[in-house]
Design a protein around this motif. Structure first.
Motif, short mmCIF file in Angstrom:
data_model
loop_
_atom_site.label_atom_id
_atom_site.label_comp_id
_atom_site.label_asym_id
_atom_site.label_seq_id
_atom_site.Cartn_x
_atom_site.Cartn_y
_atom_site.Cartn_z
N PHE A 151 -5.61 9.34 5.20
CA PHE A 151 -6.24 9.02 3.91
C PHE A 151 -5.47 9.67 2.78
CE2 PHE A 151 -9.93 7.22 5.84
CZ PHE A 151 -10.26 8.01 6.94
N VAL A 152 -5.52 9.01 1.62
CA VAL A 152 -4.92 9.55 0.41
C VAL A 152 -5.94 9.46 -0.71
CG1 VAL A 152 -3.01 9.43 -1.22
CG2 VAL A 152 -2.65 8.71 1.15
N TYR A 153 -6.08 10.55 -1.45
CA TYR A 153 -6.95 10.56 -2.63
C TYR A 153 -6.11 10.92 -3.84
CZ TYR A 153 -11.43 10.07 -0.29
OH TYR A 153 -12.50 9.58 0.41
N SER A 154 -6.33 10.22 -4.92
CA SER A 154 -5.70 10.55 -6.18
C SER A 154 -6.79 10.65 -7.24
CB SER A 154 -4.68 9.48 -6.57
OG SER A 154 -4.12 9.76 -7.84
N LEU A 155 -6.88 11.81 -7.88
CA LEU A 155 -7.93 12.03 -8.88
C LEU A 155 -9.29 11.64 -8.34
CD1 LEU A 155 -5.93 10.74 -11.97
CD2 LEU A 155 -6.41 13.12 -11.36
N GLU A 156 -9.53 12.08 -7.12
CA GLU A 156 -10.83 11.93 -6.44
C GLU A 156 -11.13 10.50 -6.02
OE1 GLU A 156 -13.60 13.88 -9.19
OE2 GLU A 156 -11.81 14.98 -9.81
N GLU A 157 -10.19 9.59 -6.19
CA GLU A 157 -10.41 8.22 -5.72
C GLU A 157 -9.54 7.96 -4.50
OE1 GLU A 157 -11.21 5.92 -9.94
OE2 GLU A 157 -10.33 4.85 -8.25
N ARG A 158 -10.13 7.33 -3.49
CA ARG A 158 -9.34 7.01 -2.32
C ARG A 158 -8.38 5.88 -2.63
NH1 ARG A 158 -12.17 5.09 3.17
NH2 ARG A 158 -13.70 6.58 2.39
N VAL A 159 -7.11 6.10 -2.39
CA VAL A 159 -6.11 5.08 -2.69
C VAL A 159 -5.50 4.49 -1.43
CG1 VAL A 159 -5.56 6.04 -4.94
CG2 VAL A 159 -4.26 6.80 -2.96
N GLU A 160 -5.79 5.10 -0.29
CA GLU A 160 -5.21 4.58 0.93
C GLU A 160 -6.07 4.99 2.12
OE1 GLU A 160 -2.56 2.62 0.68
OE2 GLU A 160 -2.58 2.12 2.81
N ASN A 161 -6.30 4.01 3.00
CA ASN A 161 -6.96 4.26 4.27
C ASN A 161 -6.13 3.52 5.30
OD1 ASN A 161 -8.46 4.12 6.61
ND2 ASN A 161 -10.38 3.62 5.60
N ASN A 162 -5.39 4.27 6.07
CA ASN A 162 -4.44 3.65 7.00
C ASN A 162 -5.10 3.23 8.30
OD1 ASN A 162 -2.30 3.70 5.30
ND2 ASN A 162 -1.34 5.50 6.17
N SER A 163 -6.04 2.30 8.21
CA SER A 163 -6.68 1.73 9.40
C SER A 163 -7.27 2.81 10.30
CB SER A 163 -5.67 0.89 10.21
OG SER A 163 -5.11 -0.10 9.40
N VAL A 164 -7.92 3.74 9.68
CA VAL A 164 -8.53 4.83 10.44
C VAL A 164 -9.92 4.42 10.90
CG1 VAL A 164 -9.26 7.24 10.33
CG2 VAL A 164 -7.23 6.50 9.08
N PRO A 165 -10.28 4.70 12.16
CA PRO A 165 -11.62 4.34 12.65
C PRO A 165 -12.72 4.97 11.80
CG PRO A 165 -10.21 5.03 14.46
CD PRO A 165 -9.46 5.33 13.20
N SER A 166 -13.85 4.29 11.75
CA SER A 166 -14.95 4.74 10.89
C SER A 166 -15.60 6.03 11.35
CB SER A 166 -16.01 3.63 10.79
OG SER A 166 -16.50 3.34 12.09
N ARG A 167 -15.27 6.49 12.55
CA ARG A 167 -15.81 7.77 13.00
C ARG A 167 -15.19 8.94 12.22
NH1 ARG A 167 -12.69 5.67 17.21
NH2 ARG A 167 -10.92 6.94 17.88
N PHE A 168 -14.16 8.64 11.43
CA PHE A 168 -13.59 9.61 10.49
C PHE A 168 -13.98 9.17 9.08
CE2 PHE A 168 -10.82 11.93 13.33
CZ PHE A 168 -10.55 11.03 14.35
N SER A 169 -14.63 10.06 8.35
CA SER A 169 -15.12 9.70 7.03
C SER A 169 -14.69 10.76 6.03
CB SER A 169 -16.65 9.59 7.06
OG SER A 169 -17.16 9.38 5.77
N GLY A 209 0.83 -1.20 0.00
CA GLY A 209 0.00 0.00 0.00
C GLY A 209 0.86 1.24 0.00
N PHE A 210 0.26 2.32 -0.44
CA PHE A 210 0.99 3.59 -0.50
C PHE A 210 1.24 4.09 0.91
CE2 PHE A 210 2.31 7.64 -1.81
CZ PHE A 210 1.74 8.56 -0.95
N LYS A 211 2.48 4.46 1.19
CA LYS A 211 2.81 4.95 2.52
C LYS A 211 3.69 6.18 2.46
CE LYS A 211 2.71 0.66 5.19
NZ LYS A 211 3.48 -0.21 6.11
N THR A 212 3.35 7.14 3.29
CA THR A 212 4.26 8.25 3.57
C THR A 212 4.48 8.23 5.07
OG1 THR A 212 3.45 9.62 1.75
CG2 THR A 212 4.60 10.73 3.53
#
Lengths: 111, 116
Positions: free
Chosen positions: B47-65, A96-99
Motif C-alpha cells: 500500500f501507498v499513502y500520500s497525504l493520508e490518501e491511499r494512492v496504491e493497493n497492489n492487489s493485496v487480499p482484504s484480510r490486510f486493511s 499506477g504508482f509502482k516501486t
C-alpha cells in the motif's frame, strides 16, 4: 520476465577487490532508480540514487543505461563492512504508482 | 524518537486473531508505504499513502486493511490471516511520492509476523 532482475549471488570477494552488480528492468517508462543496501535482519537503507549521467560516491559508482534498460553498481576497494545484500529499485508511474525491488544480490567480503 | 518506528517488532498470531501493526514517522514526510518481505523473495509493495490518501493497493487480499489517520501514522490491520502471510512487514516513508523526482524511502525496522 521479472520486472526487475539482478545478478544471482552470492558474490564472495577478498578485501580490496572491485565488484560489479548489474540490474535489468522491463518497463521502459521507469523514472527513478536506486541502489539500497540491506544488512542481515535489518531494514533496507538507501545507498545511492542512480542518475542518467552516472554518479559516484566515494568507492561506489552507479550507472544507468536507459537504452539497454539496466543499471549497475561498482564497488572499488571492498571493505568487510560492505558485506550485505544490494537491492536494485525502480519506480514508475505507468499503470499506477509502482516501486519494484529486485531480489537482491548478496555480497560477502572476506579478509 | 528519530526516523521510522514500528511496533510490535515481533508478533505471533493465530489464523482467527485480529491484530494491528503500527508505524510512525518523525521525519515530516508526506508519503508512507507498507511492504511485505518474505524469505527468498523481493520486497513487495502493498500500500501507498500520500497525504493520508491511499494512492496504491497492489492487489493485496482484504484480510490486510491499512489505515492512515494522519501523515505521521500508518496502521496495518490484520484479520483471518493464513500461515503463508508470515513475513517481515516493513513500513517506509518519503518526503513525497517518487513520481517526478528522486525521493529516498526511509524504512522502519519491521515487524516479524508469524501466523500459526
Amino acid at each position: 520476465r521479472k520486472e526487475v532482475e539482478q545478478d544471482p549471488g552470492p558474490f564472495n570477494v577478498p578485501e580490496g577487490a572491485t565488484v560489479a552488480f548489474n540490474c535489468t528492468y522491463s518497463n521502459s517508462a521507469s523514472q527513478s532508480f536506486f541502489w539500497y543496501r540491506q544488512d542481515c535482519r535489518k531494514e533496507p537503507k538507501l545507498l545511492m540514487s542512480v542518475y542518467s549521467s552516472g554518479n559516484e560516491d566515494g568507492r561506489f559508482t552507479a550507472q544507468l543505461n536507459r537504452a539497454s534498460q539496466y543499471i549497475s553498481l561498482l564497488i572499488r576497494d571492498s571493505k568487510l563492512s560492505d558485506s550485505a545484500t544490494y537491492l536494485c529499485v525502480v519506480t514508475s508511474n505507468t499503470g499506477g504508482f509502482k516501486t519494484i525491488f529486485g531480489a537482491g544480490t548478496r555480497l560477502f567480503v572476506k579478509a | 524518537e528519530t526516523g521510522v518506528t514500528q511496533t510490535p517488532r515481533h508478533l505471533v498470531m493465530g489464523m482467527t486473531n485480529k491484530k494491528s501493526l503500527k508505524c510512525e514517522q518523525h521525519l515530516g514526510h508526506n508519503a508512507m508505504y507498507w511492504y511485505k518481505q518474505s524469505a527468498k523473495k523481493p520486497l513487495e509493495l502493498m500500500f501507498v499513502y500520500s497525504l493520508e490518501e491511499r494512492v496504491e493497493n497492489n492487489s493485496v487480499p482484504s484480510r490486510f486493511s491499512p489505515e492512515c489517520p494522519n501523515s505521521s501514522h500508518l496502521f496495518l490491520h490484520l484479520h483471518t490471516l493464513q500461515p503463508e502471510d508470515s513475513a517481515l512487514y516493513l513500513c517506509a516513508s518519503s518526503q513525497d511520492l517518487p513520481q517526478s523526482s528522486y525521493n529516498e524511502q526511509f524504512f522502519g525496522p519491521g515487524t516479524r509476523l508469524t501466523v500459526l
